[in-house]
Write a protein that holds these residues in place. Structure first.
Motif, PDB file in Angstrom:
ATOM      1  N   LYS A 201      -0.536  -2.044  10.861  1.00  0.00           N
ATOM      2  CA  LYS A 201      -0.263  -0.624  10.641  1.00  0.00           C
ATOM      3  C   LYS A 201      -0.645   0.169  11.880  1.00  0.00           C
ATOM      4  N   VAL A 202       0.015   1.302  12.067  1.00  0.00           N
ATOM      5  CA  VAL A 202      -0.345   2.194  13.163  1.00  0.00           C
ATOM      6  C   VAL A 202      -1.814   2.581  13.023  1.00  0.00           C
ATOM      7  N   GLY A 203      -2.563   2.467  14.093  1.00  0.00           N
ATOM      8  CA  GLY A 203      -3.988   2.778  14.068  1.00  0.00           C
ATOM      9  C   GLY A 203      -4.876   1.563  13.937  1.00  0.00           C
ATOM     10  N   ASP A 204      -4.330   0.412  13.511  1.00  0.00           N
ATOM     11  CA  ASP A 204      -5.127  -0.810  13.448  1.00  0.00           C
ATOM     12  C   ASP A 204      -5.636  -1.183  14.836  1.00  0.00           C
ATOM     13  N   THR A 205      -6.881  -1.641  14.908  1.00  0.00           N
ATOM     14  CA  THR A 205      -7.429  -2.169  16.150  1.00  0.00           C
ATOM     15  C   THR A 205      -7.153  -3.671  16.195  1.00  0.00           C
ATOM     16  N   VAL A 206      -6.554  -4.125  17.291  1.00  0.00           N
ATOM     17  CA  VAL A 206      -6.171  -5.530  17.405  1.00  0.00           C
ATOM     18  C   VAL A 206      -6.686  -6.097  18.726  1.00  0.00           C
ATOM     19  N   GLY A 230      -7.281  -3.072  21.489  1.00  0.00           N
ATOM     20  CA  GLY A 230      -6.641  -1.768  21.527  1.00  0.00           C
ATOM     21  C   GLY A 230      -6.021  -1.463  20.180  1.00  0.00           C
ATOM     22  N   LYS A 231      -5.460  -0.273  20.050  1.00  0.00           N
ATOM     23  CA  LYS A 231      -4.891   0.152  18.777  1.00  0.00           C
ATOM     24  C   LYS A 231      -3.366   0.075  18.801  1.00  0.00           C
ATOM     25  N   ILE A 232      -2.813  -0.223  17.626  1.00  0.00           N
ATOM     26  CA  ILE A 232      -1.364  -0.193  17.471  1.00  0.00           C
ATOM     27  C   ILE A 232      -0.900   1.255  17.459  1.00  0.00           C
ATOM     28  N   LYS A 233       0.015   1.580  18.362  1.00  0.00           N
ATOM     29  CA  LYS A 233       0.484   2.951  18.492  1.00  0.00           C
ATOM     30  C   LYS A 233       1.853   3.179  17.859  1.00  0.00           C
ATOM     31  N   VAL A 258      -8.564  -6.802  14.354  1.00  0.00           N
ATOM     32  CA  VAL A 258     -10.000  -6.591  14.524  1.00  0.00           C
ATOM     33  C   VAL A 258     -10.522  -5.633  13.460  1.00  0.00           C
ATOM     34  N   LYS A 259      -9.777  -4.508  13.254  1.00  0.00           N
ATOM     35  CA  LYS A 259     -10.217  -3.506  12.285  1.00  0.00           C
ATOM     36  C   LYS A 259      -9.010  -2.734  11.794  1.00  0.00           C
ATOM     37  N   ARG A 260      -8.950  -2.566  10.471  1.00  0.00           N
ATOM     38  CA  ARG A 260      -7.872  -1.782   9.902  1.00  0.00           C
ATOM     39  C   ARG A 260      -8.071  -0.299  10.198  1.00  0.00           C
TER      40      ARG A 260
END
Length: 343
Positions: A201-206, A230-233, A258-260
């Motif tokens: 999802k947008v905003g997830d840290t990967v 980094g985050k999904i943009k 890494v983090k939702r």
């Protein structure tokens, strides 16, 4: 057999007695030009036919799924670009013909099965050979130095790639391979990602596990951000669907969660709502910030005109404050705009 960047490579050069017809001028190449043969013949057959007939048409290298065959010396011109006796394409560029791109039985570029497999392998071989030849001939690996036949004379060639939106990714792969060769880096070999991203999802840290790409269709591979977080943009429907920061596009197998994102920050409407742009020019950004990059398209940037109808495919309530509102809208699954500019 000799190889060029791992691809079997043979010389079958035109007789000097044919130079006056096939390659009459000496040349120091400054660019590469890519063609497709529009038939299903092998590279060897293409070169044998080219050097053996009395027609002026000529090219330097044919490439198929098995090998590359050179028919014209690189220090001689070839008649391939259709831009005349003194045309820049004909007189200053090395010409490459990619084979196995057309089904003559059906009269179409819509190929499948074993022929499609052969064509894709021919393209992969072409990326390696073209990049290597550019290095050897001192041609800089930049966009302006990797051309199509169409660039010189307007002919729809390489036809299959131009018709199906495959040219820009191909060009970017050639440039990326040139950069890899120039830096001396070897291709990275990793085990399959043990934790590929699921339902990002947008905003997830990967975390970048493998490769990012310059385009969402797979052009311009780079491993520079491997191991970075980094985050999904942005998310699109192509194979490399996730834009990570402004670094590049990733397939789910290329990244790990890494983090939702915070719950409720971004949501998908049950039905895409049609909205209208209310200002003269509205930039579409890769994330919910006016300082984010504007979404790139094949012809420039995605900028919407007043009155344009768009579909809101996602909303966010924690974007940059614009005219008193932090609400942003994803439009047509392309990117983000401040919601205050839609009605």
């Amino acid at each position: 057999m000799a190889t060029k960047n791992g691809v079997p490579y043979r010389l079958n050069l035109v007789s000097p007695s044919m130079y006056g017809i096939k390659c009459p001028y000496s040349m120091r190449a400054t660019k590469a030009t890519v063609h497709e043969t529009d038939n299903n013949a092998s590279a060897n057959n293409e070169v044998v036919y080219m050097i053996g007939n009395g027609n002026q048409t000529s090219f330097h290298v044919g490439i198929d799924e098995k090998e590359a065959v050179q028919g014209i010396p690189f220090n001689r011109n070839s008649w391939h670009a259709g831009d005349g006796g003194n045309g820049y394409g004909n007189r200053n560029t090395i010409s490459f013909e990619i084979c196995k791109n057309y089904d003559p039985n059906k009269g179409t570029t819509k190929i499948s099965g074993s022929q499609l497999t052969a064509y894709n392998k021919a393209k992969a071989n072409a990326v390696k050979v073209i990049a290597q030849v550019m290095i050897e001939q001192g041609i800089n690996g930049i966009v302006d130095n990797v051309k199509t036949h169409q660039d010189w004379s307007g002919k729809l060639c390489p036809q299959k790639m131009l018709r199906e939106g495959l040219w820009i990714p191909m060009r970017d792969q050639i440039i990326a391979e040139w950069c890899r060769l120039k830096s001396g880096n070897k291709p990275s070999v990793l085990k399959p990602n043990p934790k590929p991203l699921k339902d990002g999802k947008v905003g997830d840290t990967v975390k970048v596990y493998n490769t990012l790409y310059l385009t969402s269709t797979g052009g311009g591979a780079s491993a520079k951000k491997r191991g970075k977080q980094g985050k999904i943009k942005r998310i699109v429907r192509n194979s490399k669907k996730y834009l990570v920061e402004d670094w590049g596009w990733a397939h789910p197998n290329d990244i790990q969660l890494v983090k939702r994102a915070s719950s409720g920050s971004t949501s998908k409407p049950s039905n895409s709502k049609t909205k209208t742009v209310t200002i003269d020019k509205l930039n579409v950004y890769t994330s919910q910030s006016l300082s984010s990059p504007i979404v790139k398209t094949g012809s420039g940037y995605r900028i919407l005109k007043k009155g344009t109808k768009v579909k809101v495919t996602a909303t966010a309530n924690n974007g940059q404050l614009v005219h008193g509102s932090k609400n942003w809208s994803e439009v047509d699954s392309w990117g983000w705009v401040p919601s205050v500019y839609l009605r």
